[in-house]
Design a protein around this motif. Structure first.
Motif, PDB file in Angstrom:
ATOM      1  N   ARG A  76      70.520  42.166  -0.294  1.00  0.00           N
ATOM      2  CA  ARG A  76      70.934  41.709  -1.620  1.00  0.00           C
ATOM      3  C   ARG A  76      71.886  42.692  -2.305  1.00  0.00           C
ATOM      4  NH1 ARG A  76      66.238  40.464  -5.561  1.00  0.00           N
ATOM      5  NH2 ARG A  76      65.588  39.420  -3.676  1.00  0.00           N
ATOM      6  N   LYS A  77      71.565  43.983  -2.277  1.00  0.00           N
ATOM      7  CA  LYS A  77      72.383  44.979  -2.972  1.00  0.00           C
ATOM      8  C   LYS A  77      73.588  45.417  -2.152  1.00  0.00           C
ATOM      9  CE  LYS A  77      68.577  46.809  -5.674  1.00  0.00           C
ATOM     10  NZ  LYS A  77      67.727  47.968  -5.961  1.00  0.00           N
ATOM     11  N   HIS A  78      73.451  45.463  -0.836  1.00  0.00           N
ATOM     12  CA  HIS A  78      74.505  46.015   0.013  1.00  0.00           C
ATOM     13  C   HIS A  78      75.591  45.005   0.360  1.00  0.00           C
ATOM     14  CE1 HIS A  78      72.031  49.547   0.393  1.00  0.00           C
ATOM     15  NE2 HIS A  78      71.023  48.824   0.873  1.00  0.00           N
ATOM     16  N   ASN A  79      75.212  43.743   0.502  1.00  0.00           N
ATOM     17  CA  ASN A  79      76.202  42.741   0.899  1.00  0.00           C
ATOM     18  C   ASN A  79      75.864  41.409   0.223  1.00  0.00           C
ATOM     19  OD1 ASN A  79      78.063  41.112   2.176  1.00  0.00           O
ATOM     20  ND2 ASN A  79      77.682  41.955   4.224  1.00  0.00           N
ATOM     21  N   PRO A  80      76.291  41.243  -1.026  1.00  0.00           N
ATOM     22  CA  PRO A  80      75.938  40.023  -1.772  1.00  0.00           C
ATOM     23  C   PRO A  80      76.453  38.732  -1.128  1.00  0.00           C
ATOM     24  CG  PRO A  80      76.898  41.681  -3.233  1.00  0.00           C
ATOM     25  CD  PRO A  80      77.037  42.189  -1.840  1.00  0.00           C
ATOM     26  N   GLN A  81      77.618  38.809  -0.476  1.00  0.00           N
ATOM     27  CA  GLN A  81      78.170  37.600   0.151  1.00  0.00           C
ATOM     28  C   GLN A  81      77.272  37.146   1.306  1.00  0.00           C
ATOM     29  OE1 GLN A  81      82.124  37.982   1.705  1.00  0.00           O
ATOM     30  NE2 GLN A  81      82.269  35.835   2.258  1.00  0.00           N
ATOM     31  N   LEU A  82      76.834  38.070   2.128  1.00  0.00           N
ATOM     32  CA  LEU A  82      75.919  37.746   3.222  1.00  0.00           C
ATOM     33  C   LEU A  82      74.618  37.179   2.667  1.00  0.00           C
ATOM     34  CD1 LEU A  82      75.098  37.811   6.221  1.00  0.00           C
ATOM     35  CD2 LEU A  82      74.256  40.128   5.828  1.00  0.00           C
ATOM     36  N   THR A  83      74.134  37.778   1.599  1.00  0.00           N
ATOM     37  CA  THR A  83      72.902  37.308   0.975  1.00  0.00           C
ATOM     38  C   THR A  83      73.020  35.853   0.544  1.00  0.00           C
ATOM     39  OG1 THR A  83      72.362  39.528   0.217  1.00  0.00           O
ATOM     40  CG2 THR A  83      71.277  37.710  -0.916  1.00  0.00           C
ATOM     41  N   GLU A  84      74.131  35.498  -0.102  1.00  0.00           N
ATOM     42  CA  GLU A  84      74.336  34.120  -0.562  1.00  0.00           C
ATOM     43  C   GLU A  84      74.390  33.146   0.612  1.00  0.00           C
ATOM     44  OE1 GLU A  84      74.132  32.957  -3.644  1.00  0.00           O
ATOM     45  OE2 GLU A  84      73.623  35.022  -4.159  1.00  0.00           O
ATOM     46  N   GLU A  85      75.047  33.536   1.696  1.00  0.00           N
ATOM     47  CA  GLU A  85      75.140  32.669   2.872  1.00  0.00           C
ATOM     48  C   GLU A  85      73.773  32.472   3.514  1.00  0.00           C
ATOM     49  OE1 GLU A  85      78.186  33.904   5.590  1.00  0.00           O
ATOM     50  OE2 GLU A  85      79.650  34.131   3.973  1.00  0.00           O
TER      51      GLU A  85
END
Length: 101
Positions: A75-84
């Motif tokens: 969540r904190k390190h890669n928000p785009q990956l989290t959303e996907e």
């Protein structure tokens, strides 16, 4: 207190139609008369899941939960990956909800 059913209704159908009705009633875990009654009254008849379908459902639930956990980790390190990953978990849950119905 159980309601007793006293009235008998009969209807005619072909041999193949009767076999189809019996098969569908069996898949729903109902007697033929109960299946026909529910169908006539527009009561939703749900087919009982077989063991393979139950296992697939459980596996998809695990995948959905795992993808949600992965999304939480990044969540904190890669928000785009989290959303996907969240979108994928949500899509799996939507399919599971359709599967329930």
């Amino acid at each position: 207190m159980k309601k007793t059913k006293k009235t008998v209704i009969q209807f005619r159908c072909g041999i193949y139609e009767k076999k189809l009705l019996k098969k569908r009633a069996q898949k729903a875990g109902l007697s033929l008369s109960e299946f026909c009654l529910r169908a006539a009254l527009d009561i939703k008849v749900i087919e009982i899941l077989n063991q393979e379908q139950v296992e697939c459902y459980k596996t998809l639930m695990k995948y959905s939960n795992n993808f949600t956990a992965i999304g939480n980790m990044y969540r904190k390190h890669n928000p785009q990956l989290t959303e996907e990953v969240y979108a994928l978990a949500k899509e799996i849950k939507e399919h599971l909800n359709n599967f329930k119905q």
